[in-house]
Scaffold this motif. Sequence first.
Motif, mmCIF file in Angstrom:
data_model
loop_
_atom_site.group_PDB
_atom_site.id
_atom_site.type_symbol
_atom_site.label_atom_id
_atom_site.label_comp_id
_atom_site.label_asym_id
_atom_site.label_seq_id
_atom_site.Cartn_x
_atom_site.Cartn_y
_atom_site.Cartn_z
ATOM 1 N N GLN A 22 -13.502 5.213 2.249
ATOM 2 C CA GLN A 22 -14.079 5.896 1.092
ATOM 3 C C GLN A 22 -13.031 6.718 0.360
ATOM 4 O O GLN A 22 -13.019 6.771 -0.873
ATOM 5 C CB GLN A 22 -15.266 6.763 1.530
ATOM 6 C CG GLN A 22 -16.468 5.939 1.958
ATOM 7 C CD GLN A 22 -17.643 6.788 2.422
ATOM 8 O OE1 GLN A 22 -17.501 7.967 2.729
ATOM 9 N NE2 GLN A 22 -18.816 6.180 2.474
ATOM 10 N N GLU A 23 -12.142 7.365 1.100
ATOM 11 C CA GLU A 23 -11.063 8.117 0.461
ATOM 12 C C GLU A 23 -10.149 7.182 -0.322
ATOM 13 O O GLU A 23 -9.702 7.509 -1.427
ATOM 14 C CB GLU A 23 -10.275 8.893 1.507
ATOM 15 C CG GLU A 23 -11.047 10.069 2.109
ATOM 16 C CD GLU A 23 -10.258 10.784 3.189
ATOM 17 O OE1 GLU A 23 -9.234 10.232 3.640
ATOM 18 O OE2 GLU A 23 -10.672 11.887 3.590
ATOM 19 N N ALA A 24 -9.863 6.010 0.241
ATOM 20 C CA ALA A 24 -9.032 5.025 -0.458
ATOM 21 C C ALA A 24 -9.727 4.525 -1.722
ATOM 22 O O ALA A 24 -9.091 4.345 -2.769
ATOM 23 C CB ALA A 24 -8.713 3.856 0.472
ATOM 24 N N VAL A 26 -11.903 6.166 -3.573
ATOM 25 C CA VAL A 26 -11.864 7.224 -4.585
ATOM 26 C C VAL A 26 -10.498 7.261 -5.263
ATOM 27 O O VAL A 26 -10.392 7.423 -6.486
ATOM 28 C CB VAL A 26 -12.195 8.594 -3.955
ATOM 29 C CG1 VAL A 26 -11.934 9.726 -4.949
ATOM 30 C CG2 VAL A 26 -13.660 8.631 -3.501
ATOM 31 N N ARG A 27 -9.437 7.089 -4.482
ATOM 32 C CA ARG A 27 -8.092 7.095 -5.069
ATOM 33 C C ARG A 27 -7.909 5.947 -6.058
ATOM 34 O O ARG A 27 -7.257 6.092 -7.094
ATOM 35 C CB ARG A 27 -7.034 7.011 -3.966
ATOM 36 C CG ARG A 27 -6.872 8.289 -3.153
ATOM 37 C CD ARG A 27 -5.573 8.251 -2.354
ATOM 38 N NE ARG A 27 -5.551 7.160 -1.385
ATOM 39 C CZ ARG A 27 -6.004 7.241 -0.137
ATOM 40 N NH1 ARG A 27 -6.534 8.382 0.309
ATOM 41 N NH2 ARG A 27 -5.929 6.203 0.681
ATOM 42 N N VAL A 28 -8.500 4.798 -5.751
ATOM 43 C CA VAL A 28 -8.347 3.633 -6.611
ATOM 44 C C VAL A 28 -9.115 3.802 -7.921
ATOM 45 O O VAL A 28 -8.608 3.478 -9.010
ATOM 46 C CB VAL A 28 -8.816 2.356 -5.879
ATOM 47 C CG1 VAL A 28 -8.909 1.181 -6.846
ATOM 48 C CG2 VAL A 28 -7.869 2.021 -4.741
ATOM 49 N N GLU A 30 -10.406 6.632 -9.267
ATOM 50 C CA GLU A 30 -10.286 7.912 -9.967
ATOM 51 C C GLU A 30 -9.587 7.804 -11.316
ATOM 52 O O GLU A 30 -10.070 8.361 -12.315
ATOM 53 C CB GLU A 30 -9.560 8.926 -9.080
ATOM 54 C CG GLU A 30 -9.626 10.346 -9.624
ATOM 55 C CD GLU A 30 -9.093 11.348 -8.611
ATOM 56 O OE1 GLU A 30 -9.530 12.508 -8.667
ATOM 57 O OE2 GLU A 30 -8.249 10.975 -7.775
ATOM 58 N N PRO A 31 -8.464 7.076 -11.437
ATOM 59 C CA PRO A 31 -7.817 6.976 -12.746
ATOM 60 C C PRO A 31 -8.688 6.281 -13.795
ATOM 61 O O PRO A 31 -8.510 6.500 -14.995
ATOM 62 C CB PRO A 31 -6.551 6.152 -12.452
ATOM 63 C CG PRO A 31 -6.326 6.294 -10.986
ATOM 64 C CD PRO A 31 -7.687 6.392 -10.386
ATOM 65 N N THR A 34 -12.251 9.002 -14.364
ATOM 66 C CA THR A 34 -12.074 10.412 -14.724
ATOM 67 C C THR A 34 -12.175 10.601 -16.238
ATOM 68 O O THR A 34 -11.510 9.906 -17.019
ATOM 69 C CB THR A 34 -10.717 10.938 -14.228
ATOM 70 O OG1 THR A 34 -10.657 10.822 -12.813
ATOM 71 C CG2 THR A 34 -10.541 12.398 -14.617
#
Length: 218
Positions: A22-24, A26-28, A30-31, A34
Amino acid sequence: MFSDDDGVRVLLVDDGSGVAEQEALVRVIEPVVTGRALFLPPLLLPENLGKGGAVYSGWRKNTGEELLAFVDADRSITASEVNRVLELAKTSARPTAFFGSRVKMLGRRVERQFKRHLIGRIFATLVSEILGIPVYDSQCGFKVVPRAVFESVASKLTIRRFAFDVDLLVQLTDAGLPVVEVPIDWQEEPGGKVRLIRDSWRMFRDILTIRERRQDRR
């Protein structure tokens, strides 16, 4: 296809894949998401609820939308097709559920592996014969349901895995609510987590469970 101003909101639901994944995720994303009104904050479920459980969790997350929809994340259906069916739902004379259907008619283009098409046809035939509800494609990963329609049957929906579509179809039909199958363009993408033999058997068992519960209500 969709802009921040057209009233459509996209909610990505992760079905309990674990903290690291899930953290990975979100990182993918997010750009991309946002600062965009089109995208709602992702819903990261703490545990696996099954496909149906994930869909229903997303539908219950926000209460302002009049139309609810889900689309599989495998990119088999384009944004233009999603928009086309959403427009049908918006202009419907009465609240109606629209189920995507992978059928080559009305000029639609469908590209699927033959074995998946064959198993899908067998499964749809079983649904039709066992439950007495004619349907060509109950398992297509795209559906649009008015919120009021969903809420009227939500308490009766008990199937949370891959056959949740059938449960939804049965509850809507038994409540006298219209369900329309809409032919769509479909380009099957490789991958996916469905194991044809194992999951087809589980879905068949779910159909029998739905039939038993349906008979008990009568």
